[in-house]
Design a protein around this motif. Structure first.
Motif, PDB file in Angstrom:
ATOM      1  N   GLN A 178       0.855  -1.179   0.000  1.00  0.00           N
ATOM      2  CA  GLN A 178       0.000   0.000   0.000  1.00  0.00           C
ATOM      3  C   GLN A 178       0.889   1.226   0.000  1.00  0.00           C
ATOM      4  O   GLN A 178       1.932   1.246   0.661  1.00  0.00           O
ATOM      5  N   ALA A 204      -8.000   4.197  -2.898  1.00  0.00           N
ATOM      6  CA  ALA A 204      -8.718   4.883  -1.825  1.00  0.00           C
ATOM      7  C   ALA A 204      -9.367   6.140  -2.398  1.00  0.00           C
ATOM      8  O   ALA A 204      -8.742   6.874  -3.158  1.00  0.00           O
ATOM      9  N   ALA A 205     -10.648   6.338  -2.065  1.00  0.00           N
ATOM     10  CA  ALA A 205     -11.360   7.539  -2.496  1.00  0.00           C
ATOM     11  C   ALA A 205     -11.599   8.390  -1.251  1.00  0.00           C
ATOM     12  O   ALA A 205     -12.160   7.905  -0.271  1.00  0.00           O
ATOM     13  N   ASP A 206     -11.141   9.634  -1.316  1.00  0.00           N
ATOM     14  CA  ASP A 206     -11.255  10.528  -0.167  1.00  0.00           C
ATOM     15  C   ASP A 206     -12.701  10.620   0.322  1.00  0.00           C
ATOM     16  O   ASP A 206     -13.602  10.919  -0.458  1.00  0.00           O
ATOM     17  N   GLY A 207     -12.928  10.311   1.587  1.00  0.00           N
ATOM     18  CA  GLY A 207     -14.264  10.455   2.153  1.00  0.00           C
ATOM     19  C   GLY A 207     -15.126   9.210   2.049  1.00  0.00           C
ATOM     20  O   GLY A 207     -16.295   9.238   2.452  1.00  0.00           O
ATOM     21  N   PHE A 208     -14.588   8.117   1.508  1.00  0.00           N
ATOM     22  CA  PHE A 208     -15.375   6.889   1.367  1.00  0.00           C
ATOM     23  C   PHE A 208     -14.692   5.741   2.117  1.00  0.00           C
ATOM     24  O   PHE A 208     -13.478   5.601   2.043  1.00  0.00           O
ATOM     25  N   PRO A 209     -15.479   4.921   2.826  1.00  0.00           N
ATOM     26  CA  PRO A 209     -14.860   3.879   3.657  1.00  0.00           C
ATOM     27  C   PRO A 209     -14.280   2.689   2.890  1.00  0.00           C
ATOM     28  O   PRO A 209     -13.469   1.967   3.445  1.00  0.00           O
ATOM     29  N   LEU A 210     -14.698   2.491   1.653  1.00  0.00           N
ATOM     30  CA  LEU A 210     -14.174   1.348   0.904  1.00  0.00           C
ATOM     31  C   LEU A 210     -13.330   1.803  -0.278  1.00  0.00           C
ATOM     32  O   LEU A 210     -13.642   2.801  -0.933  1.00  0.00           O
ATOM     33  N   ARG A 211     -12.278   1.040  -0.561  1.00  0.00           N
ATOM     34  CA  ARG A 211     -11.466   1.278  -1.752  1.00  0.00           C
ATOM     35  C   ARG A 211     -12.209   0.779  -2.992  1.00  0.00           C
ATOM     36  O   ARG A 211     -13.085  -0.073  -2.883  1.00  0.00           O
ATOM     37  N   ARG A 212     -11.830   1.289  -4.164  1.00  0.00           N
ATOM     38  CA  ARG A 212     -12.459   0.856  -5.414  1.00  0.00           C
ATOM     39  C   ARG A 212     -11.482  -0.008  -6.197  1.00  0.00           C
ATOM     40  O   ARG A 212     -10.362   0.424  -6.470  1.00  0.00           O
ATOM     41  N   ILE A 219      -3.458  -0.033  -3.192  1.00  0.00           N
ATOM     42  CA  ILE A 219      -2.899  -1.313  -2.750  1.00  0.00           C
ATOM     43  C   ILE A 219      -2.792  -2.156  -4.019  1.00  0.00           C
ATOM     44  O   ILE A 219      -3.758  -2.290  -4.769  1.00  0.00           O
ATOM     45  N   GLY A 273     -14.593  -5.786  -0.075  1.00  0.00           N
ATOM     46  CA  GLY A 273     -14.314  -5.068   1.165  1.00  0.00           C
ATOM     47  C   GLY A 273     -12.835  -4.770   1.257  1.00  0.00           C
ATOM     48  O   GLY A 273     -12.358  -3.737   0.805  1.00  0.00           O
ATOM     49  N   CYS A 274     -12.081  -5.737   1.821  1.00  0.00           N
ATOM     50  CA  CYS A 274     -10.648  -5.503   2.054  1.00  0.00           C
ATOM     51  C   CYS A 274      -9.822  -5.576   0.775  1.00  0.00           C
ATOM     52  O   CYS A 274      -8.780  -4.943   0.671  1.00  0.00           O
ATOM     53  N   PHE A 290       1.509  -6.605   5.251  1.00  0.00           N
ATOM     54  CA  PHE A 290       1.686  -5.177   5.533  1.00  0.00           C
ATOM     55  C   PHE A 290       2.536  -4.906   6.766  1.00  0.00           C
ATOM     56  O   PHE A 290       3.295  -3.954   6.798  1.00  0.00           O
ATOM     57  N   ILE A 342     -21.664  -7.112   0.530  1.00  0.00           N
ATOM     58  CA  ILE A 342     -21.202  -5.849   1.113  1.00  0.00           C
ATOM     59  C   ILE A 342     -21.842  -4.684   0.385  1.00  0.00           C
ATOM     60  O   ILE A 342     -22.089  -4.758  -0.821  1.00  0.00           O
ATOM     61  N   GLU A 373     -21.665  -0.220   0.639  1.00  0.00           N
ATOM     62  CA  GLU A 373     -21.127   0.940   1.339  1.00  0.00           C
ATOM     63  C   GLU A 373     -22.278   1.832   1.793  1.00  0.00           C
ATOM     64  O   GLU A 373     -23.316   1.902   1.125  1.00  0.00           O
ATOM     65  N   PHE A 382     -10.080  -1.898   6.121  1.00  0.00           N
ATOM     66  CA  PHE A 382     -10.327  -2.081   4.685  1.00  0.00           C
ATOM     67  C   PHE A 382      -9.760  -0.923   3.882  1.00  0.00           C
ATOM     68  O   PHE A 382      -9.216  -1.099   2.806  1.00  0.00           O
ATOM     69  N   LYS A 383      -9.927   0.291   4.405  1.00  0.00           N
ATOM     70  CA  LYS A 383      -9.364   1.433   3.685  1.00  0.00           C
ATOM     71  C   LYS A 383      -7.884   1.607   4.029  1.00  0.00           C
ATOM     72  O   LYS A 383      -7.062   1.827   3.156  1.00  0.00           O
TER      73      LYS A 383
END
Lengths: 255, 303
Positions: free
Chosen positions: A5, A43-51, A91, A217-218, B33, B60, B62, B268-269
């Protein structure tokens, strides 16, 4: 395979079509480790999950990767605001890519935003592959120059016939198989397209590998949300797209 | 460098930060990590007597500052856990908490009996999974069934037992008192809050299970409140979790009454969330001149 990451610089960014963006990211370690069919999570700023976004290019010499993605919602919209010079938090490289084994010739089938992961394969196979891609309309067409530059025979289909031939990729696939049966078929796209491609591959007895999509998710195989029904050791097993895929041998997948 | 050690039911943790069940698998993925020895402990993926595939995808969705999940306890079964995963985890120099779930009281007891003969450090009893139709949450939503499960597992093992509580109840403190009375060594809370999202185009719930458990930063204030209430209702240690994403959240949770904390969805993030929280909490204690992290537990000064 080790993923990492970090925040890496975007060294080129461009728009390929409406709401489809193309970033080149400088990350030499990741580029060195990456294989066709693998993906990154952004990672998207302000969102809990990565795309998750698949790799459209891997340049090991220059230490860069290429990410082509479509704005699907607010998270990808946020990512699309990044520009050349900005840092992108990723990541990568993640998942299992295409298994090239000793396949000498291939047909690549990409539908819509499923087309980008076909580009690194076209680079490897060059004139030993046919790159078939399908889009809704001329305005959505992307990456055709990349396929041509790789030396692949390039076949373009649009649903409405506004560019290339009119119709679905499955019709073009059948024609190409009739001209020359390939050792393998690689496909990525919407589920009905994948299903159609696999049916044809099975009909001709050609092995096929498919790159699948699922809400993640992860992204590394720990949270187990991105389940995909497969057969393993003769039993039904819910594999995970992020870790066991995104590329699966289609014979293992339960549709 | 403050003393970050905490002790829960006789088990010493090098620091109070534990990765939460269901977000960390059996540790293998996050080891790419950072070394797992940095963690206070690991609560493993919820494991059942037999292997399970779980629910169909999507599992899942969001939400604003949160995540809904409906995995449904996918796991390889307790025997494989004991044979393959536990030996690997026990070599990592961190406290290993086996999180287990059952579909009957007998199943909970049977799993605990199997774990009793292993070197696992603690057992976390999940009576609060919202994603399976029978068992799971059904045991965690009434004092009587929560007490019955606790009594059965207590009789099956000498290992320290943590009962993981559901927030989907009228009064979580009553459940906590009920499991304390039956011999639970600690309680952990909160599991996820039952929630739902709908795709407005297809008019279908996003989760194939229709509903799922909400976690992530969105639930933190609810979790904090429940931990505070529970810490004031029982004498056994409370392990606080629910939306902890930063070291500040970790400090708040311990001030509210948590003797240790669990970090889950934040990973996750930011896969380094748990280790950054450990470092941040330590720096806070140093800045405040506090020698031991135990000194802040339950030190909120309510109005």
């Amino acid at each position: 395979m080790k993923y990492m990451q970090g925040k890496y610089p975007i060294i080129a960014s461009t728009t390929l079509a409406r709401e489809i963006y193309d970033f080149t990211v400088c990350c030499p370690k990741i580029a060195r480790a990456a294989e066709p069919g693998q993906f990154v999570t952004i990672a998207a700023d302000g969102f809990p999950l990565r795309r998750p976004v698949s790799l459209c290019g891997i340049d090991k010499e220059n230490g860069t990767i290429r990410l082509v993605f479509e704005v699907r919602g607010k998270g990808t919209k946020e990512i699309s605001r990044l520009r050349e010079g900005d840092m992108i938090d990723i990541i990568a490289p993640l998942g299992r890519g295409f298994r090239l084994k000793d396949y000498k010739t291939a047909i690549l089938v990409g539908g819509g935003i499923g087309t980008p992961p076909m580009v690194p394969l076209a680079k490897i196979y060059g004139e030993n592959c046919v790159a078939i891609s399908g889009f809704r309309s001329a305005a959505n067409v992307i990456l055709q120059e990349d396929f041509k530059a790789s030396g692949a025979k390039t076949v373009l289909c649009t649903d409405d016939g506004t560019m290339g031939r009119k119709g679905f990729v499955t019709a073009a696939l059948r024609e190409e198989i009739e001209i020359k049966k390939p050792d393998v078929i690689f496909a990525c796209g919407p589920s009905p397209m994948i299903k159609g491609v696999v049916d044809i591959a099975n009909e001709y007895g050609i092995p096929s590998q498919i790159s699948l999509e699922e809400r993640m998710g992860c992204g590394i195989g720990a949270c187990l949300v991105c389940a995909c029904r497969t057969v393993r050791n003769g039993e039904e097993f819910y594999a995970h797209v992020c870790q066991d895929g995104p590329v699966f041998e289609s014979k293992d997948v339960i549709f | 460098m403050a003393d970050m050690r905490v002790n829960i039911a006789g088990v010493e943790f090098k620091n109070p930060v534990i990765t939460a069940s269901g977000t960390f698998g059996y540790g293998r993925e996050y080891e790419h990590f950072f070394p797992l020895s940095k963690l206070g402990g690991i609560s493993t993926k919820g494991t059942t007597a037999e292997k399970r595939n779980g629910n169909l995808a999507p599992r899942i969705a969001e939400t604003p500052s949160g995540i809904l999940n409906s995995v449904g306890l996918q796991n390889p079964g307790i025997d494989k856990f004991i044979k393959v995963e536990l030996p690997n985890l026990k070599s990592k120099d961190t406290v290993i908490i086996a999180n287990i779930a059952g579909f009957s009281i007998e199943e909970y007891a049977k799993i605990c009996e199997k774990l009793d003969g292993t070197n696992v450090d603690m057992i976390e009893i999940n009576i609060s999974c919202p994603n399976v139709k029978h068992g799971g949450a059904a045991f965690g939503t009434s004092c009587q069934s929560a007490a019955e499960v606790t009594k059965a597992v207590r009789a099956s093992t000498k290992k320290p037992i943590i009962i993981k509580l559901s927030p989907n109840v009228t009064d979580i403190t009553e459940i906590a008192r009920a499991v304390e009375a039956e011999g639970a060594d600690a309680v952990s809370l909160i599991n996820t809050l039952l929630g739902m999202r709908i795709d407005i185009n297809s008019r279908r719930p996003i989760l194939k299970n229709n509903v799922g458990g909400l976690s992530g930063a969105a639930v933190f204030p609810v979790a904090l409140r429940m931990v505070w209430q529970t810490a004031n209702a029982v004498k056994i240690p409370v392990i606080g979790m629910g939306g902890i994403s930063t070291w500040e959240d970790g400090i708040e949770m311990m001030l509210a009454g948590a003797s240790a904390i669990q970090v889950g969805a934040a990973l996750f993030k930011n896969p380094f969330a748990a280790v950054e929280i450990i470092d941040g909490m330590n720096d806070y204690l140093d800045r405040k001149g506090i020698k031991s992290v135990n000194e802040i537990v339950k030190k909120v000064q309510p109005w």
